[in-house]
Motif scaffolding. Structure first.
Motif, PDB file in Angstrom:
ATOM      1  N   ALA A  59      54.179  42.660 -22.470  1.00 52.58           N
ATOM      2  CA  ALA A  59      53.114  43.660 -22.337  1.00 52.58           C
ATOM      3  C   ALA A  59      53.361  44.596 -21.173  1.00 52.58           C
ATOM      4  O   ALA A  59      52.967  45.770 -21.216  1.00 52.58           O
ATOM      5  CB  ALA A  59      51.761  42.963 -22.175  1.00 52.58           C
ATOM      6  N   ASN A  60      54.039  44.124 -20.150  1.00 51.02           N
ATOM      7  CA  ASN A  60      54.277  44.933 -18.959  1.00 51.02           C
ATOM      8  C   ASN A  60      55.612  45.670 -18.947  1.00 51.02           C
ATOM      9  O   ASN A  60      55.815  46.539 -18.099  1.00 51.02           O
ATOM     10  CB  ASN A  60      54.163  44.071 -17.699  1.00 51.02           C
ATOM     11  N   THR A  61      56.519  45.324 -19.874  1.00 49.68           N
ATOM     12  CA  THR A  61      57.846  45.944 -19.835  1.00 49.68           C
ATOM     13  C   THR A  61      58.237  46.685 -21.110  1.00 49.68           C
ATOM     14  O   THR A  61      59.134  47.527 -21.067  1.00 49.68           O
ATOM     15  CB  THR A  61      58.943  44.901 -19.532  1.00 49.68           C
ATOM     16  N   SER A  62      57.582  46.381 -22.219  1.00 51.20           N
ATOM     17  CA  SER A  62      57.964  47.003 -23.483  1.00 51.20           C
ATOM     18  C   SER A  62      57.624  48.493 -23.483  1.00 51.20           C
ATOM     19  O   SER A  62      56.669  48.924 -22.835  1.00 51.20           O
ATOM     20  CB  SER A  62      57.250  46.316 -24.649  1.00 51.20           C
ATOM     21  N   LYS A  63      58.390  49.243 -24.235  1.00 52.64           N
ATOM     22  CA  LYS A  63      58.135  50.674 -24.415  1.00 52.64           C
ATOM     23  C   LYS A  63      57.471  50.944 -25.773  1.00 52.64           C
ATOM     24  O   LYS A  63      57.075  52.061 -26.055  1.00 52.64           O
ATOM     25  CB  LYS A  63      59.449  51.470 -24.342  1.00 52.64           C
ATOM     26  N   ASP A  64      57.358  49.902 -26.596  1.00 51.05           N
ATOM     27  CA  ASP A  64      56.801  50.030 -27.941  1.00 51.05           C
ATOM     28  C   ASP A  64      55.308  49.704 -27.910  1.00 51.05           C
ATOM     29  O   ASP A  64      54.920  48.584 -27.569  1.00 51.05           O
ATOM     30  CB  ASP A  64      57.551  49.068 -28.877  1.00 51.05           C
ATOM     31  N   SER A  65      54.467  50.656 -28.289  1.00 51.78           N
ATOM     32  CA  SER A  65      53.015  50.459 -28.197  1.00 51.78           C
ATOM     33  C   SER A  65      52.521  49.307 -29.075  1.00 51.78           C
ATOM     34  O   SER A  65      51.641  48.550 -28.664  1.00 51.78           O
ATOM     35  CB  SER A  65      52.274  51.743 -28.551  1.00 51.78           C
ATOM     36  N   LEU A  66      53.092  49.147 -30.273  1.00 50.35           N
ATOM     37  CA  LEU A  66      52.664  48.060 -31.145  1.00 50.35           C
ATOM     38  C   LEU A  66      53.061  46.704 -30.552  1.00 50.35           C
ATOM     39  O   LEU A  66      52.276  45.755 -30.576  1.00 50.35           O
ATOM     40  CB  LEU A  66      53.237  48.218 -32.553  1.00 50.35           C
ATOM     41  N   GLU A  67      54.244  46.603 -30.008  1.00 47.08           N
ATOM     42  CA  GLU A  67      54.673  45.333 -29.401  1.00 47.08           C
ATOM     43  C   GLU A  67      53.788  44.995 -28.192  1.00 47.08           C
ATOM     44  O   GLU A  67      53.417  43.835 -27.996  1.00 47.08           O
ATOM     45  CB  GLU A  67      56.138  45.390 -28.989  1.00 47.08           C
ATOM     46  N   ILE A  68      53.429  45.992 -27.410  1.00 50.19           N
ATOM     47  CA  ILE A  68      52.540  45.773 -26.269  1.00 50.19           C
ATOM     48  C   ILE A  68      51.187  45.273 -26.771  1.00 50.19           C
ATOM     49  O   ILE A  68      50.632  44.295 -26.250  1.00 50.19           O
ATOM     50  CB  ILE A  68      52.368  47.070 -25.446  1.00 50.19           C
ATOM     51  N   MET A  70      50.525  43.762 -29.611  1.00 48.64           N
ATOM     52  CA  MET A  70      50.677  42.410 -30.166  1.00 48.64           C
ATOM     53  C   MET A  70      50.778  41.366 -29.058  1.00 48.64           C
ATOM     54  O   MET A  70      50.222  40.266 -29.185  1.00 48.64           O
ATOM     55  CB  MET A  70      51.908  42.365 -31.076  1.00 48.64           C
ATOM     56  N   ALA A  71      51.466  41.698 -27.976  1.00 47.78           N
ATOM     57  CA  ALA A  71      51.578  40.758 -26.858  1.00 47.78           C
ATOM     58  C   ALA A  71      50.197  40.499 -26.245  1.00 47.78           C
ATOM     59  O   ALA A  71      49.846  39.347 -25.956  1.00 47.78           O
ATOM     60  CB  ALA A  71      52.549  41.305 -25.811  1.00 47.78           C
ATOM     61  N   HIS A  72      49.413  41.552 -26.066  1.00 50.49           N
ATOM     62  CA  HIS A  72      48.047  41.373 -25.543  1.00 50.49           C
ATOM     63  C   HIS A  72      47.210  40.552 -26.514  1.00 50.49           C
ATOM     64  O   HIS A  72      46.406  39.713 -26.098  1.00 50.49           O
ATOM     65  CB  HIS A  72      47.379  42.731 -25.279  1.00 50.49           C
ATOM     66  N   ASN A  73      47.397  40.790 -27.802  1.00 49.15           N
ATOM     67  CA  ASN A  73      46.668  40.023 -28.805  1.00 49.15           C
ATOM     68  C   ASN A  73      47.010  38.540 -28.720  1.00 49.15           C
ATOM     69  O   ASN A  73      46.129  37.682 -28.761  1.00 49.15           O
ATOM     70  CB  ASN A  73      46.975  40.562 -30.206  1.00 49.15           C
ATOM     71  N   MET A  74      48.294  38.243 -28.608  1.00 50.01           N
ATOM     72  CA  MET A  74      48.707  36.837 -28.528  1.00 50.01           C
ATOM     73  C   MET A  74      48.142  36.165 -27.278  1.00 50.01           C
ATOM     74  O   MET A  74      47.689  35.014 -27.329  1.00 50.01           O
ATOM     75  CB  MET A  74      50.235  36.731 -28.559  1.00 50.01           C
ATOM     76  N   MET A  75      48.150  36.874 -26.152  1.00 50.68           N
ATOM     77  CA  MET A  75      47.563  36.309 -24.933  1.00 50.68           C
ATOM     78  C   MET A  75      46.069  36.085 -25.128  1.00 50.68           C
ATOM     79  O   MET A  75      45.520  35.058 -24.700  1.00 50.68           O
ATOM     80  CB  MET A  75      47.819  37.231 -23.738  1.00 50.68           C
ATOM     81  N   ALA A  76      45.405  37.011 -25.809  1.00 53.71           N
ATOM     82  CA  ALA A  76      43.967  36.889 -26.046  1.00 53.71           C
ATOM     83  C   ALA A  76      43.641  35.675 -26.908  1.00 53.71           C
ATOM     84  O   ALA A  76      42.668  34.958 -26.634  1.00 53.71           O
ATOM     85  CB  ALA A  76      43.443  38.157 -26.712  1.00 53.71           C
ATOM     86  N   VAL A  77      44.443  35.444 -27.937  1.00 55.22           N
ATOM     87  CA  VAL A  77      44.208  34.271 -28.795  1.00 55.22           C
ATOM     88  C   VAL A  77      44.328  32.987 -27.973  1.00 55.22           C
ATOM     89  O   VAL A  77      43.504  32.081 -28.087  1.00 55.22           O
ATOM     90  CB  VAL A  77      45.181  34.267 -29.996  1.00 55.22           C
ATOM     91  N   MET A  78      45.335  32.929 -27.111  1.00 53.16           N
ATOM     92  CA  MET A  78      45.506  31.747 -26.257  1.00 53.16           C
ATOM     93  C   MET A  78      44.323  31.616 -25.298  1.00 53.16           C
ATOM     94  O   MET A  78      43.837  30.502 -25.047  1.00 53.16           O
ATOM     95  CB  MET A  78      46.824  31.823 -25.490  1.00 53.16           C
ATOM     96  N   GLN A  79      43.841  32.735 -24.773  1.00 52.64           N
ATOM     97  CA  GLN A  79      42.696  32.693 -23.864  1.00 52.64           C
ATOM     98  C   GLN A  79      41.437  32.234 -24.597  1.00 52.64           C
ATOM     99  O   GLN A  79      40.676  31.423 -24.070  1.00 52.64           O
ATOM    100  CB  GLN A  79      42.475  34.075 -23.233  1.00 52.64           C
ATOM    101  N   THR A  80      41.215  32.730 -25.807  1.00 51.86           N
ATOM    102  CA  THR A  80      40.064  32.292 -26.594  1.00 51.86           C
ATOM    103  C   THR A  80      40.136  30.790 -26.851  1.00 51.86           C
ATOM    104  O   THR A  80      39.159  30.066 -26.673  1.00 51.86           O
ATOM    105  CB  THR A  80      39.988  33.045 -27.945  1.00 51.86           C
ATOM    106  N   LEU A  92      42.094  41.849 -25.447  1.00 45.73           N
ATOM    107  CA  LEU A  92      41.933  42.486 -26.752  1.00 45.73           C
ATOM    108  C   LEU A  92      41.593  43.967 -26.627  1.00 45.73           C
ATOM    109  O   LEU A  92      42.114  44.803 -27.372  1.00 45.73           O
ATOM    110  CB  LEU A  92      40.850  41.763 -27.563  1.00 45.73           C
ATOM    111  N   LEU A  93      40.729  44.296 -25.689  1.00 53.33           N
ATOM    112  CA  LEU A  93      40.381  45.701 -25.484  1.00 53.33           C
ATOM    113  C   LEU A  93      41.583  46.491 -24.980  1.00 53.33           C
ATOM    114  O   LEU A  93      41.776  47.659 -25.344  1.00 53.33           O
ATOM    115  CB  LEU A  93      39.187  45.827 -24.538  1.00 53.33           C
ATOM    116  N   THR A  94      42.416  45.844 -24.185  1.00 58.20           N
ATOM    117  CA  THR A  94      43.663  46.487 -23.748  1.00 58.20           C
ATOM    118  C   THR A  94      44.576  46.689 -24.952  1.00 58.20           C
ATOM    119  O   THR A  94      45.180  47.759 -25.106  1.00 58.20           O
ATOM    120  CB  THR A  94      44.366  45.644 -22.666  1.00 58.20           C
TER     121      THR A  94
END
Length: 192
Positions: A59-68, A70-80, A92-94
Motif C-alpha cells: 500500500a505504501n510502495t505500489s504505483k498501481d491504484s488498484l493494487e494499493i 486491494m492491499a488496504h482491503n486485505m488489511m481491513a479484512v484482517m482488522q475486522t 477501507l475508506l482509504t
C-alpha cells in the motif's frame, strides 16, 4: 502514533486468527507485485502479522491504484476479523480513494470494500449505515453467490434491529438461491 496503531492492529489480528479463522484473498485479474503476493502467501499460511506487513508495504510502495486499494482491503479484512472495526473502516475508506467506479476491473474491490464496511458498521451497531453499504454492494454484484452473501448480511442487520419480519423475508428469498454454494448456504441456514 500511526506505527502504534499498526502494531496494535497486528497484535489483534494475530490473537484473533490463532482461533483458526481465515480470510480469502481478492481474486486477481492482473499482475500484482512480489510484496502483494508475499502478503497473500503469508495469509494463506495464517501468518497474519507477516501478511499485514507485506500488504502495508504494498500500500505504501505500489504505483498501481488498484493494487494499493486491494492491499488496504486485505488489511481491513484482517482488522475486522481481529475486532478492530475502526481501523478496518479507516483502511477501507482509504482503499475507496484509489478506486474508480467506472473501471470494471475495480468493481470486485469496490464490492468487497462496501460489504466489509457494512460488516464493520453492523459490528459497531450503526445499522442504517450498514444497510446503506450492503445496498451499495448489491449494486455491484454480478453473480448469485455475491448477491446472496450481501442479502444475508442485510438480513443480519434487520435481525439486529429486531425487524424480524424483514429479515425473514430476505432469508426466505435467498435460501433456495444459496443451495449451489455450500458455505453461503450454511451461513444462510445458520442465520435463518
Amino acid at each position: 502514533m500511526k506505527n502504534l496503531s499498526i502494531i496494535i492492529s497486528l497484535l489483534l489480528v494475530v490473537v484473533y486468527f490463532s482461533c483458526g479463522q481465515k480470510s480469502k484473498p481478492i481474486p486477481r485479474t492482473f499482475k500484482t507485485s512480489a510484496d502483494y503476493k508475499k502478503g497473500e502467501s503469508y495469509l494463506e499460511k495464517e501468518m497474519i502479522d507477516s501478511a499485514f506487513y507485506f500488504f502495508n508495504k504494498t500500500a505504501n510502495t505500489s504505483k498501481d491504484s488498484l493494487e494499493i486499494a486491494m492491499a488496504h482491503n486485505m488489511m481491513a479484512v484482517m482488522q475486522t476479523d481481529a475486532g478492530d472495526y475502526f481501523g478496518s473502516q479507516e483502511s477501507l475508506l482509504t482503499s475507496l480513494k484509489y478506486l474508480d467506479k467506472k473501471d470494471s476491473l475495480h468493481h470486485y474491490c469496490l464490492l468487497s470494500n462496501y460489504n466489509e464496511l457494512g460488516l464493520t458498521s453492523l459490528h459497531l451497531r450503526n445499522y442504517d449505515t450498514a444497510l446503506s453499504y450492503f445496498d451499495q454492494t448489491l449494486q455491484l454484484v454480478s453473480d448469485t453467490n455475491a448477491s446472496v452473501t450481501a442479502l444475508n448480511n442485510k438480513a443480519l442487520v434487520y435481525q439486529s434491529k429486531k425487524e424480524y419480519d424483514r429479515a425473514l423475508d430476505i432469508y426466505q428469498s435467498i435460501v433456495g438461491l444459496s443451495k449451489n454454494y455450500p458455505r453461503t448456504y450454511a451461513r444462510v441456514l445458520t442465520n435463518f
